[in-house]
Write a protein that holds these residues in place. Sequence first.
Motif, PDB file in Angstrom:
ATOM      1  N   UNK A  25       0.834  -1.195   0.000  1.00 16.21           N
ATOM      2  CA  UNK A  25       0.000   0.000   0.000  1.00 16.21           C
ATOM      3  C   UNK A  25       0.869   1.245   0.000  1.00 16.21           C
ATOM      4  N   UNK A  26       0.547   2.157  -0.895  1.00 20.29           N
ATOM      5  CA  UNK A  26       1.215   3.451  -0.862  1.00 20.29           C
ATOM      6  C   UNK A  26       0.259   4.530  -0.388  1.00 20.29           C
ATOM      7  N   UNK A  27      -1.045   4.328  -0.588  1.00 20.88           N
ATOM      8  CA  UNK A  27      -2.037   5.276  -0.095  1.00 20.88           C
ATOM      9  C   UNK A  27      -2.300   4.977   1.374  1.00 20.88           C
ATOM     10  N   UNK A  28      -2.258   6.016   2.186  1.00 20.81           N
ATOM     11  CA  UNK A  28      -2.513   5.812   3.609  1.00 20.81           C
ATOM     12  C   UNK A  28      -3.236   7.024   4.186  1.00 20.81           C
ATOM     13  N   UNK A  29      -3.868   6.789   5.310  1.00 19.62           N
ATOM     14  CA  UNK A  29      -4.557   7.849   6.035  1.00 19.62           C
ATOM     15  C   UNK A  29      -3.881   8.018   7.392  1.00 19.62           C
ATOM     16  N   UNK A  39     -10.714   4.652   4.294  1.00 16.83           N
ATOM     17  CA  UNK A  39     -12.131   4.953   4.067  1.00 16.83           C
ATOM     18  C   UNK A  39     -12.925   5.155   5.353  1.00 16.83           C
ATOM     19  N   UNK A  40     -12.299   5.025   6.501  1.00 22.90           N
ATOM     20  CA  UNK A  40     -13.030   5.026   7.771  1.00 22.90           C
ATOM     21  C   UNK A  40     -13.543   6.397   8.191  1.00 22.90           C
ATOM     22  N   UNK A  41     -12.780   7.437   8.003  1.00 23.68           N
ATOM     23  CA  UNK A  41     -13.136   8.756   8.530  1.00 23.68           C
ATOM     24  C   UNK A  41     -12.927   9.841   7.492  1.00 23.68           C
ATOM     25  N   UNK A  42     -13.740   9.848   6.432  1.00 23.54           N
ATOM     26  CA  UNK A  42     -13.552  10.858   5.388  1.00 23.54           C
ATOM     27  C   UNK A  42     -13.659  12.279   5.950  1.00 23.54           C
ATOM     28  N   UNK A  43     -12.721  13.102   5.546  1.00 20.55           N
ATOM     29  CA  UNK A  43     -12.706  14.485   5.994  1.00 20.55           C
ATOM     30  C   UNK A  43     -12.042  14.688   7.341  1.00 20.55           C
TER      31      UNK A  43
END
Length: 129
Positions: A25-29, A39-43
């Motif tokens: 994975x390169x995309x992370x939050x 995708x858990x906490x948009x914004x």
Amino acid sequence: AERIARHGGAGLFIDYGHLQHGIGDTLQALRKHDHDNVLANPGEADLTAHVDFAALAAVVRAHGLDVQMTTQGDFLLGLGLLARAGQLGAKADDSVRQAISDAVERLAGPDTMGELFKVLKIQPKVGTS
């Protein structure tokens, strides 16, 4: 790379990333200084991606430019980070010296930003413009 190859100059890029192609994975939050589901906490979370510095280096080389890649830690140490920290702390009290030491460790340490961030330097090959 095309602009530098045509007109001269240099580029310095510093970001999260990998020096070699990798799988994963390169995309992370990031939320509240910790990893979070993308995708858990948009914004409410910052989305970021790790840069594939190896792919960028291949593009740079294809334009006939010199490329150097390293970690942020090695880059900053090569610029004299320890000497500068020593100068700043030479006449400081213990709490300031500790703060400087902590900052150096955070920026250049192997378990912190020193390894997480990578540096890509591009410039014309020596003897060219």
